[in-house]
Write a protein that holds these residues in place. Structure first.
Motif, PDB file in Angstrom:
ATOM      1  N   ARG A   1      22.248  -4.324  14.017  1.00 19.45           N
ATOM      2  CA  ARG A   1      21.065  -4.508  13.187  1.00 19.45           C
ATOM      3  C   ARG A   1      19.904  -4.984  14.024  1.00 19.45           C
ATOM      4  NH1 ARG A   1      22.696  -7.914   8.517  1.00 19.45           N
ATOM      5  NH2 ARG A   1      20.496  -8.346   8.151  1.00 19.45           N
ATOM      6  N   ASP A   2      18.698  -4.602  13.623  1.00 15.62           N
ATOM      7  CA  ASP A   2      17.465  -5.066  14.243  1.00 15.62           C
ATOM      8  C   ASP A   2      16.616  -5.605  13.104  1.00 15.62           C
ATOM      9  OD1 ASP A   2      14.979  -5.424  15.407  1.00 15.62           O
ATOM     10  OD2 ASP A   2      15.136  -3.648  16.667  1.00 15.62           O
ATOM     11  N   ASN A   3      16.669  -6.913  12.903  1.00 13.88           N
ATOM     12  CA  ASN A   3      15.947  -7.500  11.767  1.00 13.88           C
ATOM     13  C   ASN A   3      14.442  -7.335  11.916  1.00 13.88           C
ATOM     14  OD1 ASN A   3      18.442  -8.192  10.811  1.00 13.88           O
ATOM     15  ND2 ASN A   3      18.021 -10.380  10.628  1.00 13.88           N
ATOM     16  N   ALA A   4      13.948  -7.290  13.138  1.00 17.60           N
ATOM     17  CA  ALA A   4      12.506  -7.117  13.350  1.00 17.60           C
ATOM     18  C   ALA A   4      12.048  -5.756  12.829  1.00 17.60           C
ATOM     19  CB  ALA A   4      12.173  -7.265  14.821  1.00 17.60           C
ATOM     20  N   LYS A   5      12.940  -4.768  12.896  1.00 15.29           N
ATOM     21  CA  LYS A   5      12.624  -3.427  12.412  1.00 15.29           C
ATOM     22  C   LYS A   5      13.188  -3.169  11.024  1.00 15.29           C
ATOM     23  CE  LYS A   5      12.306  -1.334  17.002  1.00 15.29           C
ATOM     24  NZ  LYS A   5      12.806  -0.259  17.908  1.00 15.29           N
ATOM     25  N   ASN A   6      13.862  -4.180  10.450  1.00 13.46           N
ATOM     26  CA  ASN A   6      14.492  -4.018   9.129  1.00 13.46           C
ATOM     27  C   ASN A   6      15.393  -2.777   9.087  1.00 13.46           C
ATOM     28  OD1 ASN A   6      13.641  -6.307   7.751  1.00 13.46           O
ATOM     29  ND2 ASN A   6      12.860  -5.141   6.012  1.00 13.46           N
ATOM     30  N   THR A   7      16.169  -2.607  10.139  1.00 13.27           N
ATOM     31  CA  THR A   7      16.990  -1.400  10.267  1.00 13.27           C
ATOM     32  C   THR A   7      18.389  -1.753  10.757  1.00 13.27           C
ATOM     33  OG1 THR A   7      15.033  -0.064  10.762  1.00 13.27           O
ATOM     34  CG2 THR A   7      17.159   0.876  11.358  1.00 13.27           C
TER      35      THR A   7
ATOM     36  N   SER B   1      20.655   5.686  11.079  1.00 16.88           N
ATOM     37  CA  SER B   1      19.796   4.538  10.810  1.00 16.88           C
ATOM     38  C   SER B   1      19.696   4.292   9.318  1.00 16.88           C
ATOM     39  CB  SER B   1      18.389   4.778  11.367  1.00 16.88           C
ATOM     40  OG  SER B   1      18.410   4.976  12.764  1.00 16.88           O
TER      41      SER B   1
ATOM     42  N   TYR C   1      21.999   0.140  12.202  1.00 17.63           N
ATOM     43  CA  TYR C   1      22.418   1.369  12.864  1.00 17.63           C
ATOM     44  C   TYR C   1      23.934   1.527  12.817  1.00 17.63           C
ATOM     45  CZ  TYR C   1      17.763   0.777  14.838  1.00 17.63           C
ATOM     46  OH  TYR C   1      16.416   0.595  14.986  1.00 17.63           O
TER      47      TYR C   1
ATOM     48  N   ALA D   1      17.064   2.250   7.054  1.00 15.84           N
ATOM     49  CA  ALA D   1      15.827   1.485   6.983  1.00 15.84           C
ATOM     50  C   ALA D   1      15.757   0.759   5.647  1.00 15.84           C
ATOM     51  CB  ALA D   1      14.625   2.406   7.150  1.00 15.84           C
TER      52      ALA D   1
ATOM     53  N   SER E   1      13.671  -1.694   2.957  1.00 14.06           N
ATOM     54  CA  SER E   1      12.344  -2.117   2.528  1.00 14.06           C
ATOM     55  C   SER E   1      12.449  -2.857   1.206  1.00 14.06           C
ATOM     56  CB  SER E   1      11.418  -0.908   2.388  1.00 14.06           C
ATOM     57  OG  SER E   1      11.901  -0.016   1.400  1.00 14.06           O
TER      58      SER E   1
END
Length: 125
Positions: A72-78, A21, A80, A23, A25
């Motif tokens: 990618r999961d933009n909602a989680k800003n992550t 992952s 993989y 992450a 920020s």
């Protein structure tokens, strides 16, 4: 400036799988393409995969082609990196890196502007 933190590395047996992952920020992931690189002991940094801000994947020619996927999961800003059928030669420190919107076509390290600290992946029995 965006900050990147990798996680998910560890020791895995040959043939196993790992999901790394990254992450993000400091800014929305919506603006960034994110790539995964790796650096094995005594070797240079190698681009693995990249995913653009519009969710288009770019595969840089390397030995993990066909065994790994990026998402990618933009909602989680992550972002993989799923790696399957791991081999001892996949042992490396894996880094994620950011570029604005699009994946640079050649995967040169200098094309990316922010980097994480890396996570160690060791493939060994």
């Amino acid at each position: 400036q965006v900050q990147l933190v990798e996680s998910g590395g560890g020791l895995v047996q040959p043939g196993g799988s790992l999901r790394l992952s990254c992450a993000v920020s400091g800014s929305s992931l919506d603006y960034y393409a994110i790539a995964w690189f790796r650096q094995a002991p005594g070797k240079g940094r190698e681009a693995v995969l990249c995913i653009s801000s519009s969710d288009e994947g770019t595969y840089y020619p390397n030995s993990v082609t066909g065994r790994s996927t990026i998402s990618r999961d933009n909602a989680k800003n992550t972002v993989y990196l799923q790696m399957n059928s791991l081999k001892p030669e996949d042992t490396a420190v894996y880094y994620c890196a950011s570029a604005f919107y699009y994946c640079p076509p050649h995967g040169y390290s200098s094309d990316f502007n922010s980097w994480g600290q890396g996570t160690q992946v060791t493939v060994s029995s």
